[in-house]
Design a protein around this motif. Structure first.
Motif, PDB file in Angstrom:
ATOM      1  N   SER A 100      -1.114 -10.361 123.747  1.00 37.27           N
ATOM      2  CA  SER A 100      -1.279 -11.384 122.705  1.00 37.27           C
ATOM      3  C   SER A 100      -1.520 -12.731 123.379  1.00 37.27           C
ATOM      4  O   SER A 100      -1.289 -12.881 124.592  1.00 37.27           O
ATOM      5  CB  SER A 100      -0.008 -11.461 121.859  1.00 37.27           C
ATOM      6  OG  SER A 100       1.055 -11.958 122.663  1.00 37.27           O
ATOM      7  N   ALA A 101      -1.944 -13.700 122.604  1.00 37.32           N
ATOM      8  CA  ALA A 101      -2.189 -15.042 123.148  1.00 37.32           C
ATOM      9  C   ALA A 101      -0.915 -15.595 123.786  1.00 37.32           C
ATOM     10  O   ALA A 101      -0.964 -16.199 124.856  1.00 37.32           O
ATOM     11  CB  ALA A 101      -2.678 -15.966 122.035  1.00 37.32           C
ATOM     12  N   ASP A 105      -0.348 -16.620 127.685  1.00 39.19           N
ATOM     13  CA  ASP A 105       0.086 -17.976 127.968  1.00 39.19           C
ATOM     14  C   ASP A 105       1.287 -17.963 128.920  1.00 39.19           C
ATOM     15  O   ASP A 105       1.356 -18.718 129.885  1.00 39.19           O
ATOM     16  CB  ASP A 105       0.446 -18.648 126.634  1.00 39.19           C
ATOM     17  CG  ASP A 105       0.481 -20.147 126.762  1.00 39.19           C
ATOM     18  OD1 ASP A 105      -0.404 -20.681 127.465  1.00 39.19           O
ATOM     19  OD2 ASP A 105       1.394 -20.768 126.171  1.00 39.19           O
ATOM     20  N   ARG A 178     -13.233 -10.302 120.547  1.00 41.49           N
ATOM     21  CA  ARG A 178     -11.855 -10.480 120.075  1.00 41.49           C
ATOM     22  C   ARG A 178     -11.354  -9.226 119.375  1.00 41.49           C
ATOM     23  O   ARG A 178     -12.136  -8.321 119.059  1.00 41.49           O
ATOM     24  CB  ARG A 178     -11.776 -11.650 119.095  1.00 41.49           C
ATOM     25  CG  ARG A 178     -12.193 -12.979 119.669  1.00 41.49           C
ATOM     26  CD  ARG A 178     -11.972 -14.094 118.648  1.00 41.49           C
ATOM     27  NE  ARG A 178     -12.568 -15.347 119.078  1.00 41.49           N
ATOM     28  CZ  ARG A 178     -13.833 -15.699 118.829  1.00 41.49           C
ATOM     29  NH1 ARG A 178     -14.627 -14.911 118.132  1.00 41.49           N
ATOM     30  NH2 ARG A 178     -14.289 -16.852 119.274  1.00 41.49           N
TER      31      ARG A 178
END
Ligand code: GLU
Length: 445
Positions: A100-101, A105, A178
């Motif tokens: 996931s983002a 991160d 995506r």
């Protein structure tokens, strides 16, 4: 070589100075080589793209005279991208990833805190079928990454920046699609460039890293990469491209009275070693266009300079080029008389009103007698033959006035203005009777 260039805007708004410049350079290079100039809408982002924006971009390009030989839109080509993705998948050059983002991160933060470059660790490459099945059972959907070849150093000889070198090990495998199935710009653009036979990719230097990644995509798709020219970005006169300038659109410039020829003349050569010169058409710009003249420092764009160039171009435009934009009844002689005074063609209407409208200009006490004398001198001029020098000579002799004391009251009485086009050109256009009437009116008679 059969040159093919493309301008590939996202139809998410109007054109602005920065991308108009890119469009102009692509067009000039194609025209110089009698090649093809393609307009390609990068509209894979269906939410942000719109048909209205595409139409506005088309209209702006047409107004600028940048005719596209072909037009495409990416949203009509999804089947090509799907097919290419399948091929790359079969050859092991794309892989699904599930982070996931937030997870990505976090990975980046950990890497940075250890002093490492935040490059994607390829954890997804190590996943087996069972891992993927488990992740998908958790409700995760994959996004897709292009796997860079770490053993193939990336180099190209940029037409503006010279030799470029990137180590793929220091780059993350780019996400190309995506998890919702939408495409990022990188792979579709490469596929299009291959299938449309693009020979030169001309774009801003903000795309240099994309080029490094795309060069490997070209190779993975079995195609030789095109030539690349990355131009230095534009900055405003205050050193950076301000919001206002960054969004300064063709529509605003057009409303400001700026001619397409001025925009072309300015943006074709801004940031190059060639001089920015007024030119009423593009032929000299096409002939001299050369990436070797491009500098690497950011180019400074100044709207005031563009307006000054615009005025110089307006002074060159022949009557035939502007006739349909002039006030009804205005002829070639009128245009020739007032043209040297204009900053924009629209201002011609103001001068036309001065020539043929009503002028209110009561003179001061000490000029009244002089103007009355001018009115009677005007009656005995030969109006068919350059009346202005005759009038000036007669008044010099008759009144002893000269210089400003002679010229200024006449100009004010005859035009209602303190400055403007040559009186020698204006007087015959105002005509005998009207001139006499204006001189008398100013004298208070
Ligand atoms: N749509 C991209 C942009 O406007 C195109 C870049 C390119 O020329 O490849 O930045």
């Amino acid at each position: 070589m059969n040159v093919v260039t493309r301008f590939a805007p996202a139809p998410t708004g109007r054109l602005h100075v920065g991308n108009i410049r890119t469009a102009i350079h692509n067009w000039l290079w194609a025209r110089k080589h009698q090649g093809r100039f393609i307009l390609r809408f990068d509209d894979t982002d269906r939410e942000r793209s719109s048909e209205e924006s595409a139409a506005a971009i088309r209209a702006d390009l047409a107004w600028l005279g940048l005719h596209a030989d072909e037009e495409h839109k990416q949203s009509a080509r999804f089947d090509r991208y799907d097919a290419a993705l399948e091929r790359l998948r079969a050859s092991g050059r794309v892989y699904p990833a599930y982070e996931s983002a937030q997870e990505l991160d976090l990975k980046r933060k950990v890497q940075l805190s250890r002093g490492k470059p935040p490059v994607y660790d390829r954890a997804a490459v190590a996943l087996g079928d069972a891992d993927r099945a488990r992740l998908e059972a958790e409700g995760r959907r994959p996004h897709w990454r292009f796997r860079l070849d770490h053993d193939a150093p990336i180099t190209w000889d940029d037409l503006v920046r010279g030799p470029q070198h990137f180590d793929p090990v220091l780059l993350s495998d780019p996400v190309i699609r995506r998890e919702d199935g939408s495409w990022l710009y990188m792979l579709p653009s490469t596929i299009d460039d291959i299938e449309m036979g693009v020979t030169h990719v001309v774009r801003g230097e903000d795309h240099v890293t994309n080029t490094a990644l795309q060069i490997q995509m070209f190779e993975a798709l079995g195609a030789a990469p095109p030539a690349f020219a990355h131009e230095a970005l534009l900055v405003g006169s205050e050193g950076k491209l301000s919001k206002r300038l960054g969004s300064l659109g063709v529509d605003a410039m057009r409303e400001d009275g700026i001619e397409p020829a001025a925009i072309l003349a300015k943006l074709a050569r801004l940031g190059t070693s060639l001089p920015v010169e007024p030119a009423a058409d593009a032929s000299a710009l096409i002939e001299t266009f050369d990436f070797a003249t491009f500098g690497r420092a950011p180019a400074r764009f100044d709207l005031e300079e563009l307006k000054a160039l615009n005025a110089r171009i307006v002074h060159l435009l022949p009557f035939e080029r502007v006739a349909d934009r002039l006030p009804q009844g205005m002829g070639a002689e009128d245009w020739a008389a007032i043209r040297p005074n204009l900053r924009s063609i629209a201002e011609a209407a103001d001068w036309w009103a001065i020539l043929h409208g009503h002028v209110e200009a009561a003179a001061s006490e000490e000029d009244r007698g002089f103007l009355l004398e001018a009115a009677s001198a005007a009656e005995s001029l030969d109006w068919a033959d350059a009346p202005w020098p005759q009038l000036v000579t007669a008044l010099k002799q008759g009144t002893g006035r000269s210089g400003k004391a002679l010229f200024h009251p006449l100009r004010r009485a005859l035009t209602g203005r303190d400055s403007g086009p040559e009186m020698a050109a204006m007087l015959p256009l105002i005509g005998r009777d009207e001139s006499i009437a204006r001189l008398r009116a100013a004298a208070g008679v």
